[in-house]
Design a protein around this motif. Structure first.
Motif, PDB file in Angstrom:
ATOM      1  N   GLY A  13       0.812  -1.206   0.000  1.00 27.72           N
ATOM      2  CA  GLY A  13       0.000   0.000   0.000  1.00 27.72           C
ATOM      3  C   GLY A  13       0.846   1.256   0.000  1.00 27.72           C
ATOM      4  O   GLY A  13       2.039   1.237  -0.241  1.00 27.72           O
ATOM      5  N   ALA A  14       0.209   2.351   0.324  1.00 33.44           N
ATOM      6  CA  ALA A  14       0.878   3.647   0.296  1.00 33.44           C
ATOM      7  C   ALA A  14       1.493   3.997   1.645  1.00 33.44           C
ATOM      8  O   ALA A  14       1.996   5.076   1.826  1.00 33.44           O
ATOM      9  N   TYR A  15       1.443   3.085   2.588  1.00 36.25           N
ATOM     10  CA  TYR A  15       1.972   3.308   3.936  1.00 36.25           C
ATOM     11  C   TYR A  15       1.364   4.537   4.601  1.00 36.25           C
ATOM     12  O   TYR A  15       2.041   5.294   5.264  1.00 36.25           O
ATOM     13  N   ASP A  16       0.080   4.723   4.393  1.00 37.94           N
ATOM     14  CA  ASP A  16      -0.613   5.812   5.080  1.00 37.94           C
ATOM     15  C   ASP A  16      -1.183   5.331   6.408  1.00 37.94           C
ATOM     16  O   ASP A  16      -1.906   6.036   7.072  1.00 37.94           O
ATOM     17  N   GLY A  17      -0.861   4.138   6.781  1.00 44.45           N
ATOM     18  CA  GLY A  17      -1.352   3.571   8.028  1.00 44.45           C
ATOM     19  C   GLY A  17      -2.418   2.517   7.807  1.00 44.45           C
ATOM     20  O   GLY A  17      -2.638   1.666   8.656  1.00 44.45           O
ATOM     21  N   THR A  18      -3.100   2.561   6.659  1.00 41.61           N
ATOM     22  CA  THR A  18      -4.182   1.623   6.381  1.00 41.61           C
ATOM     23  C   THR A  18      -3.692   0.185   6.350  1.00 41.61           C
ATOM     24  O   THR A  18      -4.317  -0.710   6.907  1.00 41.61           O
ATOM     25  N   ALA A  19      -2.567  -0.044   5.714  1.00 45.91           N
ATOM     26  CA  ALA A  19      -2.069  -1.409   5.532  1.00 45.91           C
ATOM     27  C   ALA A  19      -1.230  -1.900   6.703  1.00 45.91           C
ATOM     28  O   ALA A  19      -0.828  -3.054   6.722  1.00 45.91           O
ATOM     29  N   MET A  20      -0.971  -1.073   7.682  1.00 47.60           N
ATOM     30  CA  MET A  20      -0.072  -1.482   8.762  1.00 47.60           C
ATOM     31  C   MET A  20      -0.639  -2.605   9.630  1.00 47.60           C
ATOM     32  O   MET A  20       0.086  -3.500  10.024  1.00 47.60           O
ATOM     33  N   LEU A  21      -1.933  -2.585   9.936  1.00 45.09           N
ATOM     34  CA  LEU A  21      -2.498  -3.645  10.766  1.00 45.09           C
ATOM     35  C   LEU A  21      -2.412  -5.008  10.078  1.00 45.09           C
ATOM     36  O   LEU A  21      -1.921  -5.968  10.684  1.00 45.09           O
ATOM     37  N   PRO A  22      -2.848  -5.140   8.807  1.00 45.66           N
ATOM     38  CA  PRO A  22      -2.690  -6.440   8.158  1.00 45.66           C
ATOM     39  C   PRO A  22      -1.227  -6.870   8.041  1.00 45.66           C
ATOM     40  O   PRO A  22      -0.915  -8.055   8.145  1.00 45.66           O
ATOM     41  N   ILE A  23      -0.318  -5.912   7.842  1.00 44.95           N
ATOM     42  CA  ILE A  23       1.099  -6.257   7.757  1.00 44.95           C
ATOM     43  C   ILE A  23       1.589  -6.785   9.102  1.00 44.95           C
ATOM     44  O   ILE A  23       2.302  -7.789   9.165  1.00 44.95           O
ATOM     45  N   LYS A  24       1.186  -6.155  10.193  1.00 41.53           N
ATOM     46  CA  LYS A  24       1.576  -6.626  11.525  1.00 41.53           C
ATOM     47  C   LYS A  24       1.009  -8.014  11.814  1.00 41.53           C
ATOM     48  O   LYS A  24       1.696  -8.872  12.361  1.00 41.53           O
ATOM     49  N   THR A  50      -6.968  -8.669 -15.158  1.00 44.81           N
ATOM     50  CA  THR A  50      -6.524 -10.036 -14.934  1.00 44.81           C
ATOM     51  C   THR A  50      -5.970 -10.177 -13.522  1.00 44.81           C
ATOM     52  O   THR A  50      -5.643  -9.202 -12.863  1.00 44.81           O
ATOM     53  N   CYS A  51      -5.877 -11.405 -13.091  1.00 49.59           N
ATOM     54  CA  CYS A  51      -5.273 -11.697 -11.797  1.00 49.59           C
ATOM     55  C   CYS A  51      -3.765 -11.476 -11.913  1.00 49.59           C
ATOM     56  O   CYS A  51      -3.171 -11.792 -12.934  1.00 49.59           O
ATOM     57  N   GLU A  52      -3.185 -10.920 -10.881  1.00 51.81           N
ATOM     58  CA  GLU A  52      -1.745 -10.709 -10.863  1.00 51.81           C
ATOM     59  C   GLU A  52      -1.189 -11.219  -9.554  1.00 51.81           C
ATOM     60  O   GLU A  52      -1.831 -11.128  -8.518  1.00 51.81           O
ATOM     61  N   SER A  53       0.001 -11.769  -9.610  1.00 51.97           N
ATOM     62  CA  SER A  53       0.668 -12.269  -8.413  1.00 51.97           C
ATOM     63  C   SER A  53       1.857 -11.385  -8.092  1.00 51.97           C
ATOM     64  O   SER A  53       2.497 -10.829  -8.983  1.00 51.97           O
ATOM     65  N   GLY A  54       2.130 -11.275  -6.831  1.00 57.25           N
ATOM     66  CA  GLY A  54       3.278 -10.518  -6.381  1.00 57.25           C
ATOM     67  C   GLY A  54       3.831 -11.142  -5.109  1.00 57.25           C
ATOM     68  O   GLY A  54       3.470 -12.254  -4.745  1.00 57.25           O
ATOM     69  N   ASP A  55       4.683 -10.399  -4.443  1.00 58.94           N
ATOM     70  CA  ASP A  55       5.316 -10.913  -3.245  1.00 58.94           C
ATOM     71  C   ASP A  55       5.615  -9.738  -2.308  1.00 58.94           C
ATOM     72  O   ASP A  55       6.009  -8.666  -2.760  1.00 58.94           O
ATOM     73  N   PHE A  56       5.391  -9.939  -1.008  1.00 53.79           N
ATOM     74  CA  PHE A  56       5.743  -8.948  -0.010  1.00 53.79           C
ATOM     75  C   PHE A  56       6.359  -9.682   1.167  1.00 53.79           C
ATOM     76  O   PHE A  56       5.701 -10.483   1.824  1.00 53.79           O
ATOM     77  N   GLU A  57       7.618  -9.461   1.397  1.00 54.18           N
ATOM     78  CA  GLU A  57       8.360 -10.103   2.493  1.00 54.18           C
ATOM     79  C   GLU A  57       8.197 -11.622   2.471  1.00 54.18           C
ATOM     80  O   GLU A  57       8.034 -12.261   3.501  1.00 54.18           O
ATOM     81  N   GLY A  58       8.209 -12.189   1.272  1.00 50.56           N
ATOM     82  CA  GLY A  58       8.109 -13.641   1.140  1.00 50.56           C
ATOM     83  C   GLY A  58       6.691 -14.181   1.194  1.00 50.56           C
ATOM     84  O   GLY A  58       6.480 -15.382   1.141  1.00 50.56           O
ATOM     85  N   THR A  59       5.694 -13.305   1.293  1.00 50.55           N
ATOM     86  CA  THR A  59       4.295 -13.720   1.325  1.00 50.55           C
ATOM     87  C   THR A  59       3.668 -13.466  -0.033  1.00 50.55           C
ATOM     88  O   THR A  59       3.768 -12.362  -0.559  1.00 50.55           O
ATOM     89  N   PRO A  60       2.999 -14.478  -0.611  1.00 50.59           N
ATOM     90  CA  PRO A  60       2.335 -14.270  -1.898  1.00 50.59           C
ATOM     91  C   PRO A  60       1.197 -13.254  -1.776  1.00 50.59           C
ATOM     92  O   PRO A  60       0.413 -13.303  -0.831  1.00 50.59           O
ATOM     93  N   ILE A  61       1.137 -12.341  -2.733  1.00 43.71           N
ATOM     94  CA  ILE A  61       0.070 -11.347  -2.798  1.00 43.71           C
ATOM     95  C   ILE A  61      -0.651 -11.549  -4.127  1.00 43.71           C
ATOM     96  O   ILE A  61      -0.018 -11.592  -5.178  1.00 43.71           O
ATOM     97  N   GLN A  62      -1.969 -11.687  -4.079  1.00 35.60           N
ATOM     98  CA  GLN A  62      -2.771 -11.882  -5.283  1.00 35.60           C
ATOM     99  C   GLN A  62      -3.685 -10.680  -5.489  1.00 35.60           C
ATOM    100  O   GLN A  62      -4.409 -10.300  -4.573  1.00 35.60           O
ATOM    101  N   ARG A  63      -3.639 -10.074  -6.666  1.00 30.77           N
ATOM    102  CA  ARG A  63      -4.574  -9.010  -7.027  1.00 30.77           C
ATOM    103  C   ARG A  63      -5.664  -9.649  -7.870  1.00 30.77           C
ATOM    104  O   ARG A  63      -5.390 -10.244  -8.904  1.00 30.77           O
ATOM    105  N   LEU A  64      -6.909  -9.536  -7.423  1.00 31.42           N
ATOM    106  CA  LEU A  64      -8.015 -10.184  -8.109  1.00 31.42           C
ATOM    107  C   LEU A  64      -9.058  -9.166  -8.539  1.00 31.42           C
ATOM    108  O   LEU A  64      -9.490  -8.346  -7.741  1.00 31.42           O
ATOM    109  N   PRO A  65      -9.495  -9.227  -9.809  1.00 31.65           N
ATOM    110  CA  PRO A  65     -10.572  -8.353 -10.270  1.00 31.65           C
ATOM    111  C   PRO A  65     -11.920  -8.881  -9.774  1.00 31.65           C
ATOM    112  O   PRO A  65     -12.020 -10.034  -9.347  1.00 31.65           O
TER     113      PRO A  65
END
Length: 75
Positions: A13-24, A50-65
């Motif tokens: 995310g944009a690190y505005d605080g929104t994504a910090m709880l799920p990251i923790k 389309t679906c896209e895959s990524g990675d954050f700190e070794g965790t798979p991230i899936q973007r789904l429409p």
């Protein structure tokens, strides 16, 4: 044990605080040996994405429409 964490926004995310709880939560689960996969709904544009895959700190991230969410729910 395996956990699917679903959010309405991308991680990291944009690190505005929104994504910090799920990251923790993700980091705490991984520290305890729990496999975590993150998925988030990409609502714009609602067609043709389309679906896209990524990675954050070794965790798979899936973007789904929206169509992938609806078909996954069997609607």
């Amino acid at each position: 044990m395996r956990i699917l964490m679903v959010t309405s926004f991308p991680i990291p995310g944009a690190y505005d605080g929104t994504a910090m709880l799920p990251i923790k939560i993700m980091r705490a689960l991984k520290a305890r040996g729990v496999d975590v996969v993150v998925a988030y709904l990409h609502a714009r544009p609602p067609w043709g994405a389309t679906c896209e895959s990524g990675d954050f700190e070794g965790t798979p991230i899936q973007r789904l429409p929206p169509v992938a969410w609806a078909s996954g729910l069997g609607l």
